[in-house]
Design a protein around this motif. Structure first.
Motif, PDB file in Angstrom:
ATOM      1  N   MET A 416       1.172  -1.212  -0.028  1.00 47.53           N
ATOM      2  CA  MET A 416      -0.111  -0.050   0.123  1.00 47.53           C
ATOM      3  C   MET A 416       1.109   1.227   0.004  1.00 47.53           C
ATOM      4  O   MET A 416       2.111   1.280   0.293  1.00 47.53           O
ATOM      5  CB  MET A 416      -1.398   0.122   1.047  1.00 47.53           C
ATOM      6  N   THR A 417       0.515   2.527  -0.050  1.00 46.55           N
ATOM      7  CA  THR A 417       1.048   3.930  -0.396  1.00 46.55           C
ATOM      8  C   THR A 417       0.398   4.962   0.187  1.00 46.55           C
ATOM      9  O   THR A 417      -0.282   4.818   0.812  1.00 46.55           O
ATOM     10  CB  THR A 417       0.441   4.180  -1.753  1.00 46.55           C
ATOM     11  N   VAL A 418       1.551   5.132   1.696  1.00 47.44           N
ATOM     12  CA  VAL A 418       1.082   6.731   1.996  1.00 47.44           C
ATOM     13  C   VAL A 418       1.399   7.729   1.264  1.00 47.44           C
ATOM     14  O   VAL A 418       2.780   7.732   1.381  1.00 47.44           O
ATOM     15  CB  VAL A 418       1.716   6.622   3.615  1.00 47.44           C
ATOM     16  N   VAL A 419       0.994   8.948   0.935  1.00 49.15           N
ATOM     17  CA  VAL A 419       1.504  10.341   0.352  1.00 49.15           C
ATOM     18  C   VAL A 419       1.433  11.436   1.845  1.00 49.15           C
ATOM     19  O   VAL A 419      -0.016  11.524   2.422  1.00 49.15           O
ATOM     20  CB  VAL A 419       0.687  10.494  -1.059  1.00 49.15           C
ATOM     21  N   PHE A 420       1.830  11.835   1.641  1.00 44.91           N
ATOM     22  CA  PHE A 420       1.723  13.194   2.195  1.00 44.91           C
ATOM     23  C   PHE A 420       1.690  14.255   1.412  1.00 44.91           C
ATOM     24  O   PHE A 420       3.031  14.333   1.052  1.00 44.91           O
ATOM     25  CB  PHE A 420       3.630  13.404   3.370  1.00 44.91           C
ATOM     26  N   ALA A 421       0.962  15.677   1.814  1.00 44.31           N
ATOM     27  CA  ALA A 421       1.131  16.358   0.793  1.00 44.31           C
ATOM     28  C   ALA A 421       1.289  17.894   2.415  1.00 44.31           C
ATOM     29  O   ALA A 421       0.413  17.554   2.603  1.00 44.31           O
ATOM     30  CB  ALA A 421      -0.062  16.445   0.388  1.00 44.31           C
ATOM     31  N   LYS A 422       1.142  18.879   1.276  1.00 43.79           N
ATOM     32  CA  LYS A 422       1.490  20.137   2.463  1.00 43.79           C
ATOM     33  C   LYS A 422       0.888  21.359   0.618  1.00 43.79           C
ATOM     34  O   LYS A 422       1.966  21.147   0.576  1.00 43.79           O
ATOM     35  CB  LYS A 422       2.194  20.561   3.246  1.00 43.79           C
ATOM     36  N   GLY A 423       0.090  21.771   0.654  1.00 44.28           N
ATOM     37  CA  GLY A 423       0.314  22.820  -0.464  1.00 44.28           C
ATOM     38  C   GLY A 423       0.740  22.611  -1.861  1.00 44.28           C
ATOM     39  O   GLY A 423       0.244  21.149  -2.304  1.00 44.28           O
ATOM     40  N   ASN A 424       1.967  22.447  -2.729  1.00 40.26           N
ATOM     41  CA  ASN A 424       2.507  22.167  -3.389  1.00 40.26           C
ATOM     42  C   ASN A 424       3.962  20.464  -3.982  1.00 40.26           C
ATOM     43  O   ASN A 424       4.003  19.682  -4.088  1.00 40.26           O
ATOM     44  CB  ASN A 424       2.797  22.617  -4.811  1.00 40.26           C
TER      45      ASN A 424
END
Length: 490
Positions: A416-424
């Motif tokens: 499985m995949t985890v994605v961290f994101a903040k703005g761009n």
């Protein structure tokens, strides 16, 4: 594994480095070495060391130690042992390679092979210990004395002569996390603090920060830890000079810049003017870096080819951000931008302090991060909720199943995949669950059968499955992991 296009420089060698000068695309410096392997997975980590005021590239292949004088490209050497090498240690004077001969009555019997860089000294001894050696509890000094951590509490250092005689036991009072050799001294990290061996005692090195092992000396009197923090060692004081807040990156200090290596580039900031950012892109995935004699050396792979490049501070590109990259200021708590989100859908994600102006940051006190964008050390039957709680992130956390759909409940599974994101800014990691080779989120007989068939070479494992199956942490899957996996299924 077969080594192709080899040229023998000295005696008959089973592994030889081919020196080739190239000019490639946007790379402005010459490749000092070019090494071609048919399978890079069988090569133990190649790394730079400062040995006897020369920069060496060292590594092992099966029963052969490779060491090349990068400072003088006409000199390259190797020596062989009787069996496949498990460990090796380097001092200013030479190399000691070792392998486990056998285990008997709870004792580990090791063979040690010594060779000086000038070829004047060679030796072979046998020693037995109550503990199994690893790369962090075994070093040698310039007299070819062997240092290992004591058993069972790792609260001392055992010192053996090059002839195998026990010379002393140095008590530390704390568990030793790592032994190192640099600057003609043996160092150790205990409880996050650094010490050095002085005769038969330890001397403390003053610092206000706790080190997170493994730590690496990288030239110019600096050392960095696994959290991407760069320290300068002067007058028995260890001073934090840059914090890139990036796990498992290579950091260096030049005469003018604090730098870290991320994927195929060097990035960093001016020492005198932190607002001045610099970078340099290569055509390799950087796996080692060092600063030596006012030159920056980086080594890494492009396919099956291993290259070393040398540049100076003047060749770094300044005051401009490279495309698709995120330069970082020291002490800014910034995180390199790893990769893009596979989905634009960020619903059902965890949000933590996403309205500040700080760069994307993420870490965990439970899980570990690999350079190849894998999060591991995740227990089986870990729920999505529990997984997110164990992550510190100032942005969103989104979990995707193998089909690319957002997963909001149930257990985390390998692949499985985890994605961290903040703005761009976005960073993507595959998840490796301990022992879960089938991606179900738990450990059962299906995982056991898959590992068994892998050991029989009947099936293959993906990178993330291989991490999930490496239960003893030795970066390979063997019968030992099969035994550990069997215990997890019971």
């Amino acid at each position: 594994m077969e080594i192709k296009n080899s040229k023998i420089w000295m005696v008959s060698l089973s592994v030889v480095v081919v020196i080739i000068c190239i000019m490639a695309g946007t790379i402005y410096s010459s490749a000092l070495f070019k090494i071609k392997y048919s399978n890079t997975d069988n090569i133990n980590t190649l790394k730079f060391v400062n040995a006897n005021n020369q920069l060496m590239l060292t590594g092992t292949y099966k029963n052969t130690v490779i060491y090349n004088n990068v400072s003088d490209s006409n000199k390259q050497y190797s020596f062989t042992t009787e069996k496949s090498i498990e460990l090796y240690a380097i001092s200013d004077k030479g190399i000691c390679a070792s392998y486990l001969e056998h285990k008997e009555d709870n004792l580990y019997f090791y063979d040690f092979f010594f060779q000086s860089f000038d070829g004047t000294y060679k030796n072979h001894i046998n020693l037995s210990f109550q503990t199994k050696l690893n790369e962090y509890n075994f070093v040698i000094d310039n007299d070819f004395n062997i240092y290992i951590t004591s058993y069972p509490n790792k609260d001392g250092i055992l010192k053996f002569s090059k002839n195998g005689k026990l010379l002393s036991r140095i008590n530390t009072g704390n568990n030793i996390e790592q032994l190192m050799f640099s600057n003609k001294k043996v160092y150790c990290v205990c409880g996050g603090k650094m010490y050095y061996v002085d005769n038969n005692s330890l001397k403390s090195i003053s610092t206000s920060n706790k080190l997170v092992v493994p730590c690496t000396f990288t030239g110019n009197n600096v050392v960095y830890d696994t959290q991407g923090r760069l320290f300068e060692l002067q007058n028995n004081t260890l001073k934090l000079i840059a914090d890139f807040n990036a796990e498992n990156v290579h950091c260096i200090k030049t005469n003018n810049y604090y730098l870290y290596c991320y994927k195929n580039s060097i990035r960093g900031n001016s020492i005198k003017n932190p607002d001045t950012t610099v970078y340099y892109n290569f055509d390799i995935n950087i796996s080692c870096a060092y600063y030596f004699n006012s030159n920056i050396y980086v080594g890494g792979y492009n396919g099956n080819q291993f290259y070393i490049y040398k540049i100076t501070d003047k060749e770094l590109i300044s005051n401009e951000s490279p495309k698709n990259s995120n330069t970082s200021k020291p002490n800014s708590n910034s995180k390199p931008n790893n990769s893009s989100n596979p989905n634009n859908n960020s619903s059902n994600s965890t949000v933590t302090n996403n309205n500040d102006n700080n760069p994307l940051k993420y870490s965990s006190n439970i899980y570990k991060f690999k350079k190849v964008n894998i999060i591991y050390n995740v227990d089986s039957k870990t729920s999505v909720t529990k997984f997110k709680k164990n992550i510190n992130c100032n942005g969103t956390i989104t979990i995707y199943n193998k089909s690319g759909d957002v997963k909001t409940s149930g257990n985390i599974g390998t692949g499985m995949t985890v994605v961290f994101a903040k703005g761009n800014e976005k960073a993507k990691f595959k998840i490796a669950v301990n022992g879960d080779l089938t991606g179900e989120g738990n450990v059962n007989s299906l995982d056991l059968n898959k590992m068994f068939n892998f050991l029989l070479e009947q099936v293959s494992l993906s990178d993330v499955e291989a991490v999930a199956g490496d239960l003893n942490g030795d970066n390979k899957i063997t019968n030992k992991d099969l035994v550990l996996l069997d215990r997890l299924t019971n």
